[in-house]
Motif scaffolding. Structure first.
Motif, PDB file in Angstrom:
ATOM      1  N   ALA A   1       0.840  -1.212   0.000  1.00  0.00           N
ATOM      2  CA  ALA A   1       0.000   0.000   0.000  1.00  0.00           C
ATOM      3  C   ALA A   1       0.869   1.254   0.000  1.00  0.00           C
ATOM      4  N   ASN A   2       1.972   1.206   0.748  1.00  0.00           N
ATOM      5  CA  ASN A   2       2.880   2.357   0.763  1.00  0.00           C
ATOM      6  C   ASN A   2       4.033   2.213  -0.231  1.00  0.00           C
ATOM      7  N   ARG A   3       4.026   1.102  -0.970  1.00  0.00           N
ATOM      8  CA  ARG A   3       5.069   0.821  -1.962  1.00  0.00           C
ATOM      9  C   ARG A   3       6.469   0.892  -1.361  1.00  0.00           C
TER      10      ARG A   3
ATOM     11  N   GLY B   1      11.430   7.467   6.987  1.00  0.00           N
ATOM     12  CA  GLY B   1      10.483   6.394   7.293  1.00  0.00           C
ATOM     13  C   GLY B   1       9.765   6.005   6.020  1.00  0.00           C
ATOM     14  N   LYS B   2       8.499   5.598   6.167  1.00  0.00           N
ATOM     15  CA  LYS B   2       7.761   5.190   4.966  1.00  0.00           C
ATOM     16  C   LYS B   2       7.219   6.391   4.195  1.00  0.00           C
ATOM     17  N   HIS B   3       7.238   7.539   4.855  1.00  0.00           N
ATOM     18  CA  HIS B   3       6.686   8.744   4.233  1.00  0.00           C
ATOM     19  C   HIS B   3       7.682   9.343   3.240  1.00  0.00           C
ATOM     20  N   LEU B   4       7.192  10.224   2.355  1.00  0.00           N
ATOM     21  CA  LEU B   4       8.039  10.743   1.287  1.00  0.00           C
ATOM     22  C   LEU B   4       8.980  11.843   1.737  1.00  0.00           C
ATOM     23  N   ASP B   5       8.628  12.563   2.784  1.00  0.00           N
ATOM     24  CA  ASP B   5       9.497  13.656   3.209  1.00  0.00           C
ATOM     25  C   ASP B   5       9.520  13.687   4.724  1.00  0.00           C
ATOM     26  N   ALA B   6      10.585  14.239   5.273  1.00  0.00           N
ATOM     27  CA  ALA B   6      10.693  14.329   6.722  1.00  0.00           C
ATOM     28  C   ALA B   6      11.046  15.765   7.083  1.00  0.00           C
ATOM     29  N   GLY B   7      10.685  16.172   8.291  1.00  0.00           N
ATOM     30  CA  GLY B   7      11.036  17.520   8.723  1.00  0.00           C
ATOM     31  C   GLY B   7      12.530  17.609   9.009  1.00  0.00           C
TER      32      GLY B   7
END
Ligand SMILES: Cc1cc2nc3c(=O)[nH]c(=O)nc-3n(C[C@H](O)[C@H](O)[C@H](O)COP(=O)(O)OP(=O)(O)OC[C@H]3O[C@@H](n4cnc5c(N)ncnc54)[C@H](O)[C@@H]3O)c2cc1C
Length: 497
Positions: free
Chosen positions: A116-118, A194-200
């Motif tokens: 789902a998150n590829r 992480g699994k997300h595309l961008d991080a702070g």
């Protein structure tokens, strides 16, 4: 051999038994290897001209063990060299006589596959190819594909920011890594991305990609996985000269086409690979291009026609389009086996790795021919042509006195030429020890000071992989005190190796 390593700390060598005991308390059983015979397989990596037995080899299985080993080594000021599969071609995993070799081979599990998150979350000792194998049943794959993918590990790929034939369109390792867990030299564990595309915050995951084991030990990696394209076909084109092939590469890119891969080989490389793999390459040509187009069927058909027209306009002598998946894979089999194929025609070879602006290819090839005559050594060329990434393979015989030194001098001249024409010292194999002493050709003292400051922020005692990448040893204390203003640093006093 021309590259010098730091002098081993005699006090550490004298404490070897005590250090081995302490490591065994952290990693019990067969996880610590201290016999000469047991350590032999770890004495070199893909840069086999350099060999060194480590103080001890440790093979941890958990992040907690890695953290405990690093905490201990930090407290005792013991250098540590991380290692994946040992296929590095720049000596990045070369052990140190007074250092612990930290082998990550037992970190070999795929922790999570998240369609789902590829993404896939994998341990660093998982091989590159194993990631694609684990997701292929659902029509997915992992795009970066070094030719060593059957053996090299994801941890090594991250540390070297490795590429492969499909990185022209799909990006290098760092473009395909979203997160990692990393243990710092102090034993602290950090999670980046992480699994997300961008991080702070700062792009620290970007810093880890290509850090060559100098910033921390990677213990988990989150990689992107991609849906396999509907179709992929390859075109095999032979040219009467490398210049014509180079012009064709420039015209294809200039036409706005980004092939999935675009690779080039010169005559010696073509002949060596054909004799090894029997890929049915034409032997009457001076240069061979493999151009792969992928995507929806109709788009691929259109692009094949356009690329074929461009190639004919550039003087192609012969042109074949793959008509089946088996034929497409055969076209690639030759290219992917080019290094071992060249290994069959010479006792030894040095694989160089520089990058140039594509338009400079004819000039660089002509100058390389002159250098080959000057040094009296043969060279076979394979390129990631679309990226301008050259892999000249310099053939030599280590048993012939002086040949290695000549091969290294030839290689250094090629890399200096890459910088001179506006390119860079490395495309994908890293700096390691191989290109360490050439770093000042490309970077000023101030550039290097700031790069080392970054290293110091992660590893203030300079214990992770010392002697690699930077032409001067750990200078954290001095750099911390220094006011960097323009070019006024007192560098001339700083001893190089
Ligand atoms: C035949 C052949 C073909 C090749 N083809 C390609 C190619 O097409 N493209 C390409 O880019 N490269 C290629 N390479 C080079 C090599 O395979 C890559 O650099 C690869 O990424 C190294 O992975 P490894 O697991 O063997 O790492 P190693 O050689 O063990 O280590 C490489 C570096 O990574 C560091 N490291 C390893 N694991 C970790 C970790 N967990 N944490 C922190 N640091 C770590 C080491 O300290 C070292 O500096 C090829 C090599 C060979 C022998």
């Amino acid at each position: 051999m021309s590259v010098r390593m730091p002098e081993p700390d005699q006090a550490l060598l004298a404490r070897r038994d005590e250090i081995v005991r302490a490591l065994r308390a952290i990693v019990p059983g067969e996880g610590v290897i201290a016999t000469e015979r047991g350590m032999r397989p770890y004495e070199t990596d893909g840069l086999t001209a350099y060999r060194q037995l480590p103080l001890a080899v440790v093979l941890p299985e958990t992040t907690a063990q890695v953290a405990a080993i690093l905490r201990y080594c930090y407290a005792e000021t013991i250098p540590v060299v991380p290692r994946g599969a040992g296929t590095s071609l720049s000596g990045g995993a070369l052990p140190l006589a007074d250092g612990v070799l930290l082998g990550m081979a037992k970190f070999n599990r795929i922790r999570d596959i998240d369609f789902a998150n590829r993404v896939a979350v994998v341990e660093p000792g998982v091989t590159n190819l194993a990631v694609s194998k684990a997701v292929e049943h659902a029509g997915f794959y992992y795009a970066p594909d070094p030719s060593s993918q059957i053996a090299c590990t994801i941890g090594g790929n991250v540390a070297e920011n490795s590429g492969g034939v499909h990185c022209l369109k799909y990006g290098m390792t760092s473009n395909n890594v979203l997160g990692c867990e990393m243990v710092l030299m102090t034993g602290e564990v950090v999670r980046l991305g992480g699994k997300h595309l961008d991080a702070g915050g700062y792009d620290l995951i970007g810093v880890v990609g290509g850090s060559e084991g100098l910033l921390g030990v990677v213990t988990e990696v989150t990689v992107r996985i991609l849906k396999k394209p509907e179709t992929a076909r390859a075109v095999l084109v032979g040219f009467p000269s490398s210049e014509d092939a180079g012009a064709c590469v420039a015209r294809i890119i200039g036409a706005g086409i980004i092939p999935a891969g675009m690779e080039m080989m010169d005559r010696p490389a073509i002949h060596a690979t054909e004799a090894f793999v029997h890929a049915d390459y034409p032997l009457d040509v001076e240069a061979l291009l493999i151009v792969e187009l992928d995507g929806p069927q109709a788009e691929v058909d259109h692009l094949i026609a356009t690329v074929s027209e461009i190639a004919r306009g550039c003087g192609a002598m012969n042109l074949r389009v793959s008509t089946s998946e088996a034929e497409r894979l055969l076209f690639w089999a030759g290219r992917k086996a080019a290094f071992p194929a060249v290994g069959r025609i010479s006792p030894d070879y040095l694989c160089m790795d520089g990058t140039i602006p594509r338009a400079k290819l004819p000039l660089v090839l002509a100058r390389m021919k002159d250098m080959s005559a000057k040094y009296g050594l043969r060279v076979a060329n394979v390129f990631h042509a679309g990226d301008g990434n050259l892999h000249p393979l310099i053939l030599y015989d280590a048993n012939e006195p002086g040949e290695l030194a000549r091969a290294e001098a030839f290689g250094a001249d090629i890399l200096k030429l890459c910088v001179e024409v506006g390119g860079v010292l490395t495309g994908e194999h890293g700096v390691g020890i191989e290109k360490r002493d050439l770093m000042p050709v490309m970077f000023s003292e101030v550039d290097l000071a700031h790069q080392q400051r970054l290293k110091c922020a992660f590893d203030d005692k300079g214990l992770l992989n010392p002697g690699k990448v930077f032409p001067v040893l750990n200078r954290c204390a001095e750099l911390g005190r220094m006011h960097v203003s323009g070019g006024n640093l007192p560098f001339p006093d700083i001893p190089r190796f």
